[in-house]
Design a protein around this motif. Structure first.
Motif, PDB file in Angstrom:
ATOM      1  N   ARG A  46       4.080   2.422 -11.279  1.00 16.33           N
ATOM      2  CA  ARG A  46       4.816   3.334 -10.106  1.00 16.33           C
ATOM      3  C   ARG A  46       4.204   4.876 -10.296  1.00 16.33           C
ATOM      4  O   ARG A  46       4.305   5.381  -9.257  1.00 16.33           O
ATOM      5  CB  ARG A  46       6.115   3.235 -10.371  1.00 16.33           C
ATOM      6  CG  ARG A  46       6.836   4.067  -9.043  1.00 16.33           C
ATOM      7  CD  ARG A  46       8.487   4.171  -9.358  1.00 16.33           C
ATOM      8  NE  ARG A  46       8.792   3.218 -10.199  1.00 16.33           N
ATOM      9  CZ  ARG A  46      10.255   2.926 -10.240  1.00 16.33           C
ATOM     10  NH1 ARG A  46      10.991   3.532  -9.687  1.00 16.33           N
ATOM     11  NH2 ARG A  46      10.772   2.113 -11.297  1.00 16.33           N
ATOM     12  N   ARG A  49       0.618   4.369  -8.869  1.00 19.36           N
ATOM     13  CA  ARG A  49       0.502   3.984  -7.521  1.00 19.36           C
ATOM     14  C   ARG A  49       1.933   4.168  -6.964  1.00 19.36           C
ATOM     15  O   ARG A  49       2.626   2.962  -6.955  1.00 19.36           O
ATOM     16  CB  ARG A  49      -0.179   2.733  -7.472  1.00 19.36           C
ATOM     17  CG  ARG A  49      -1.554   2.846  -8.025  1.00 19.36           C
ATOM     18  CD  ARG A  49      -2.234   1.471  -7.592  1.00 19.36           C
ATOM     19  NE  ARG A  49      -2.363   1.266  -6.403  1.00 19.36           N
ATOM     20  CZ  ARG A  49      -2.818  -0.057  -5.922  1.00 19.36           C
ATOM     21  NH1 ARG A  49      -3.329  -0.977  -6.677  1.00 19.36           N
ATOM     22  NH2 ARG A  49      -2.762  -0.413  -4.639  1.00 19.36           N
ATOM     23  N   PRO A  50       2.292   5.227  -6.580  1.00 20.74           N
ATOM     24  CA  PRO A  50       3.698   5.158  -5.974  1.00 20.74           C
ATOM     25  C   PRO A  50       4.395   4.227  -4.943  1.00 20.74           C
ATOM     26  O   PRO A  50       5.261   3.847  -4.659  1.00 20.74           O
ATOM     27  CB  PRO A  50       3.527   6.800  -5.230  1.00 20.74           C
ATOM     28  CG  PRO A  50       2.434   7.281  -6.048  1.00 20.74           C
ATOM     29  CD  PRO A  50       1.538   6.268  -6.228  1.00 20.74           C
ATOM     30  N   ASP A  51       3.130   3.595  -4.472  1.00 18.80           N
ATOM     31  CA  ASP A  51       3.571   2.342  -3.644  1.00 18.80           C
ATOM     32  C   ASP A  51       3.891   1.165  -4.259  1.00 18.80           C
ATOM     33  O   ASP A  51       4.548   0.192  -3.432  1.00 18.80           O
ATOM     34  CB  ASP A  51       2.311   2.039  -2.502  1.00 18.80           C
ATOM     35  CG  ASP A  51       1.012   1.570  -3.460  1.00 18.80           C
ATOM     36  OD1 ASP A  51       0.741   2.310  -4.221  1.00 18.80           O
ATOM     37  OD2 ASP A  51       0.530   0.617  -2.653  1.00 18.80           O
ATOM     38  N   LYS A  52       3.783   1.256  -5.473  1.00 17.78           N
ATOM     39  CA  LYS A  52       4.209   0.061  -6.337  1.00 17.78           C
ATOM     40  C   LYS A  52       5.549   0.208  -7.158  1.00 17.78           C
ATOM     41  O   LYS A  52       5.754   1.268  -7.615  1.00 17.78           O
ATOM     42  CB  LYS A  52       3.090  -0.469  -7.378  1.00 17.78           C
ATOM     43  CG  LYS A  52       1.780  -0.424  -6.834  1.00 17.78           C
ATOM     44  CD  LYS A  52       1.764  -1.837  -5.680  1.00 17.78           C
ATOM     45  CE  LYS A  52       0.251  -1.842  -5.008  1.00 17.78           C
ATOM     46  NZ  LYS A  52       0.487  -3.030  -4.037  1.00 17.78           N
ATOM     47  N   PRO A  53       6.375  -0.861  -7.240  1.00 11.41           N
ATOM     48  CA  PRO A  53       7.710  -0.662  -7.867  1.00 11.41           C
ATOM     49  C   PRO A  53       7.930  -0.781  -9.331  1.00 11.41           C
ATOM     50  O   PRO A  53       8.846  -0.412  -9.965  1.00 11.41           O
ATOM     51  CB  PRO A  53       8.438  -1.541  -7.148  1.00 11.41           C
ATOM     52  CG  PRO A  53       7.553  -3.028  -7.148  1.00 11.41           C
ATOM     53  CD  PRO A  53       6.340  -2.160  -6.764  1.00 11.41           C
ATOM     54  N   CYS A  66      -4.856  -1.371 -13.110  1.00 16.67           N
ATOM     55  CA  CYS A  66      -4.291  -0.532 -11.720  1.00 16.67           C
ATOM     56  C   CYS A  66      -5.313   0.169 -11.236  1.00 16.67           C
ATOM     57  O   CYS A  66      -5.377   0.350 -10.089  1.00 16.67           O
ATOM     58  CB  CYS A  66      -3.509   0.506 -12.586  1.00 16.67           C
ATOM     59  SG  CYS A  66      -2.863   1.718 -11.544  1.00 16.67           S
ATOM     60  N   SER A  70      -7.609  -4.424  -7.745  1.00 14.50           N
ATOM     61  CA  SER A  70      -7.814  -4.630  -6.368  1.00 14.50           C
ATOM     62  C   SER A  70      -9.255  -4.705  -5.744  1.00 14.50           C
ATOM     63  O   SER A  70      -9.647  -5.821  -5.135  1.00 14.50           O
ATOM     64  CB  SER A  70      -7.249  -3.473  -5.437  1.00 14.50           C
ATOM     65  OG  SER A  70      -5.677  -3.388  -5.253  1.00 14.50           O
ATOM     66  N   ASP A  82      -7.935  -3.103   0.923  1.00 11.05           N
ATOM     67  CA  ASP A  82      -6.748  -2.950   1.500  1.00 11.05           C
ATOM     68  C   ASP A  82      -6.161  -4.148   2.310  1.00 11.05           C
ATOM     69  O   ASP A  82      -4.985  -3.853   2.776  1.00 11.05           O
ATOM     70  CB  ASP A  82      -6.824  -1.512   1.956  1.00 11.05           C
ATOM     71  CG  ASP A  82      -7.699  -1.643   3.345  1.00 11.05           C
ATOM     72  OD1 ASP A  82      -8.315  -2.602   3.394  1.00 11.05           O
ATOM     73  OD2 ASP A  82      -7.749  -0.701   4.073  1.00 11.05           O
ATOM     74  N   THR A  87      -3.786  -7.649  -1.166  1.00 12.88           N
ATOM     75  CA  THR A  87      -2.342  -6.633  -1.703  1.00 12.88           C
ATOM     76  C   THR A  87      -1.545  -7.636  -2.349  1.00 12.88           C
ATOM     77  O   THR A  87      -0.797  -7.587  -3.353  1.00 12.88           O
ATOM     78  CB  THR A  87      -2.041  -5.923  -0.555  1.00 12.88           C
ATOM     79  OG1 THR A  87      -2.840  -5.031  -0.007  1.00 12.88           O
ATOM     80  CG2 THR A  87      -0.683  -5.098  -0.999  1.00 12.88           C
ATOM     81  N   ASP A  91      -0.512  -7.827  -6.392  1.00 21.41           N
ATOM     82  CA  ASP A  91       1.071  -7.488  -6.905  1.00 21.41           C
ATOM     83  C   ASP A  91       1.464  -8.704  -7.603  1.00 21.41           C
ATOM     84  O   ASP A  91       2.147  -8.562  -8.513  1.00 21.41           O
ATOM     85  CB  ASP A  91       1.879  -7.346  -5.551  1.00 21.41           C
ATOM     86  CG  ASP A  91       1.706  -5.878  -4.759  1.00 21.41           C
ATOM     87  OD1 ASP A  91       0.998  -4.960  -5.440  1.00 21.41           O
ATOM     88  OD2 ASP A  91       2.416  -5.747  -3.636  1.00 21.41           O
TER      89      ASP A  91
END
Length: 144
Positions: A46, A49-53, A66, A70, A82, A87, A91
């Motif tokens: 997180r 990569r702020p889009d990941k929880p 990380c 991808s 992307d 994606t 995840d």
């Protein structure tokens, strides 16, 4: 493809390496240094990569995943990096495989209290079985 893998902690040898993983005491992706063994290191998926929880502290394996997961998945699948397939797989692989490696390597328990069952077949355990026993007269980890 033509990389040479060097197992060392020698700082002079590490300085000449293009990529250093899990040794060297520094995290600097610009210089391809991916170690998590600094007291000040606290990165998570997180935080990078702020889009990941996920907030589990990354190990060196998680750092490499990380930064390159991808791209590697896209190349293997022949899909855009992307795109939805890469994606989703990125995840799922992190959540169901790499996060466990991160947690185990950083000493994070699988449960807040008493575990309900023993984890005896983790990846860390399986890799550990490949190492020589502590009292084995032959301690060379390269011997097959």
């Amino acid at each position: 493809q033509d990389a040479e893998i060097v197992r060392t902690r020698d700082p002079q040898l590490l300085a000449g390496c293009d990529v250093v993983v899990d040794v060297g005491g520094e995290y600097d992706p610009g210089r391809h240094r991916y170690d998590h063994h600094q007291r000040s290191f606290s990165e998570s998926m997180r935080s990078l990569r702020p889009d990941k929880p996920w907030s589990t502290k990354l190990s060196s394996a998680g750092l490499v995943y990380c930064h390159f997961g991808s791209q590697i998945l896209a190349g293997l699948l022949g899909q855009p990096e992307d795109g939805p397939v890469v994606t989703a797989l990125y995840d799922k692989l992190y959540e169901n495989f790499v996060e466990e490696i991160d947690a185990m390597d950083n000493g994070i328990a699988p449960a807040a209290g008493e575990p309900r069952y023993a984890l005896s077949t983790t990846l860390s355990t399986r890799v550990g079985h490949l190492n020589p026993r502590w009292n084995d007269p032959e301690q060379d980890t390269e011997v097959g």
